[in-house]
Each structure stands twice: as structure tokens, then as C-alpha cells.
Design an enzyme around this catalytic site. Structure first.
Site, PDB file in Angstrom:
ATOM      1  N   PRO A 179       0.832  -1.215   0.000  1.00 21.92           N
ATOM      2  CA  PRO A 179       0.000   0.000   0.000  1.00 21.92           C
ATOM      3  C   PRO A 179       0.862   1.258   0.000  1.00 21.92           C
ATOM      4  CG  PRO A 179      -0.796  -1.599   1.596  1.00 21.92           C
ATOM      5  CD  PRO A 179       0.528  -2.103   1.105  1.00 21.92           C
ATOM      6  N   GLU A 180       0.542   2.180  -0.910  1.00 21.93           N
ATOM      7  CA  GLU A 180       1.277   3.433  -1.004  1.00 21.93           C
ATOM      8  C   GLU A 180       0.374   4.576  -0.549  1.00 21.93           C
ATOM      9  OE1 GLU A 180       4.358   3.471  -1.493  1.00 21.93           O
ATOM     10  OE2 GLU A 180       4.820   1.578  -2.464  1.00 21.93           O
TER      11      GLU A 180
END
Length: 285
Positions: A2-3
Site C-alpha cells: 500500500p502506497e
């Protein structure tokens, strides 16, 4: 992993459902995350009210009034808000029950993390001075991220611009997917030495980073393997990717097969025609 768009999507999803509620119980099923979950959370949190949730880089900060919960999703973590009782699944490592929890008319925030690279820590004072946060670069969608700043930050960096763009000390939250996509939009080859980019090229790059991240936020982030949002839904920005994970497929702009190379042991995808070194130089690199 996840960014920034995925973490911000998570924050936006859970904050309105949790803010103003009182912690009632903490259930820790697995302490062994990236760093051990503090043993004292079950005795510390009950009775405190959640005032809001902020994000800094890829960290979520839960304001409990007398301190902060600092959370990170790691490579495979996700938070889900439960309003009805749900069976505990494998890798559901922690529950934060608020207003009695999902079993008693309240809500439960459940943390799921198969790889256990995420974290949930307690910060009793100023979270901005926490060692994990204090040395981070600017937010990419903030006014502090602009071409003049980048020119100064990169002036002595001979490493590839792709690696510099993924360095959280330069700018936060621009992970592998979004760095590849932004460099494509800016017409910059990922191996270009960072210090060689002109102010004109950096202006294009800043605009491209912000355009890509804004579009990803509007799409609920990207799901390539594990990521789901607070409702358990996947993101769909990956359906519009121009280069990332499209090696051998035709460029949507010129038809040239997308190329792949390794930079910093991470896969980088680009169009050899639209992002050639000569094209980069021609466009003000």
C-alpha cells in the site's frame, strides 16, 4: 505494498466511522508485527475518545487525546470497520473496539496483515518528532513539493531519478507503481541521473506525480495483490496503468512494447520511445 493513495483511501474510509467514539476494548491476537504491539494498549486505550485520524506519508495517526496510535500497513496490511460481528480470520491480528464493539452496537476496527510487516505503536507526545516520521520529505500533494525544492534536493544525487523519487527523504509516498507512471507522463527515462534534470523537466515531473496520485485517489488506490479498503473493496487504478506491470504490451501512446529493468532491486517499467534518454534531453532533461 500500500502506497500513499491506498493509505489515504483507508483514512478517508475509516475516519468518519470512528471519530468521536470511545475506545472500549483492545484485543491483541498477535504481537509480532514489524515491531511488537505494545502490551499496555489494552489497559491504556479504554475510556479514551478517538478525536480524528491524520496521515503522514504512509503512516496513519489516530488521535486518542492523551497520545497517538501510529499505524502502518506494511506490505499486506489493511484496516476494516465492522459494524456487525464477523468471524475472526487467519491473520486478523488486532481489534480496536469502540462504543462496545460490533458485538454490542458499536464498531470494531480490525487489522489484518498476512505478512506482518505493518505496525501499531503508541506515541505519548508529539508524533511529528517520532523517529519514523521526523526526517521525512514533503507530501507530494502539498505546496512544499515543487520544482525548485526538487532541484535543490537532487543537485548532488547521481542516482537514477526513479530511485530518488522513491526515497522518502526526498518526497513521501511515491512508491514503485506511481513513480513509474509519473515518469512516463513526464517523458523521463527512469535511469536518468537525478542531478541532471533541468528545472523544466522537474516542473513536468512534479505535475505528473501530482496528476498520477490524484487519479489514484479518485480510483480508490491500486490493488495488485492484497490491498483492500475499509469496506473490504479493492482499488481499481491498476486498470488504467500506462506502463507498470505491462512489460511487452504496446505503449498506449506510441505502440512500442513496454520495457522492464531492475533499479534498486525493484522492477521499473517504461516506454523506450516515449522515455528515451534522447527524448528526456530533448524535453528539457
Amino acid at each position: 505494498m500500500p502506497e500513499l493513495p491506498e493509505v489515504e483511501t483507508t483514512r478517508r474510509g475509516i475516519e468518519p466511522l470512528l471519530t468521536g467514539r470511545q475506545f472500549s476494548k483492545v484485543i491483541i491476537r498477535e504481537h509480532r508485527l514489524r515491531w511488537p504491539v505494545p502490551d499496555h494498549l489494552p489497559s491504556l486505550l479504554p475510556g479514551l475518545t478517538l478525536r480524528g485520524i491524520q496521515r503522514r506519508a504512509k503512516y496513519l495517526l489516530f488521535d486518542a487525546g492523551q497520545g497517538w496510535l501510529l499505524g502502518h500497513l506494511g506490505m499486506s496490511g489493511s484496516f476494516r470497520v465492522l459494524t456487525d460481528p464477523q468471524p475472526v480470520r487467519k491473520h486478523d491480528h488486532l481489534d480496536l473496539e469502540l462504543d462496545g464493539g460490533a458485538d454490542s452496537g458499536g464498531v470494531t476496527l480490525r487489522y489484518h496483515d498476512p505478512r506482518r510487516f505493518g505496525c501499531l505503536l503508541w506515541v505519548p507526545d508529539d508524533w511529528q518528532q517520532h523517529p519514523l516520521i521526523r526526517d521525512l520529505g514533503p507530501e507530494p500533494l502539498s505546496e512544499a513539493f515543487h520544482a525548485d525544492y526538487l532541484l535543490q534536493a537532487l543537485q548532488r544525487r547521481s542516482s537514477a531519478i526513479k530511485l530518488a523519487l522513491m526515497d522518502n527523504h526526498v518526497v513521501v509516498g511515491v512508491g514503485n507503481i506511481y513513480a513509474s507512471e509519473a515518469l512516463f507522463l513526464a517523458g523521463i527515462h527512469p535511469q536518468t541521473p537525478a542531478q541532471e534534470l533541468s528545472i523544466v523537466a522537474l516542473q513536468r515531473l512534479v505535475l505528473a506525480v501530482q496528476q498520477v496520485l490524484t487519479a489514484a485517489l479518485a480510483s480508490g488506490g491500486s490493488t495488485l495483490r492484497d490491498y483492500v479498503n475499509a469496506r473490504g473493496d479493492t482499488g481499481y487504478f491498476q486498470l488504467t496503468l500506462n506502463v507498470y506491470d505491462r512489460a511487452g504490451e504496446p505503449c498506449r501512446q506510441c505502440g512500442t512494447p513496454i520495457s522492464k529493468l531492475l533499479l534498486g532491486q525493484r522492477s521499473s517499467f517504461f516506454c523506450a520511445q516515449c522515455q528515451s534518454m534522447r527524448q528526456t534531453a530533448h524535453n528539457g532533461g
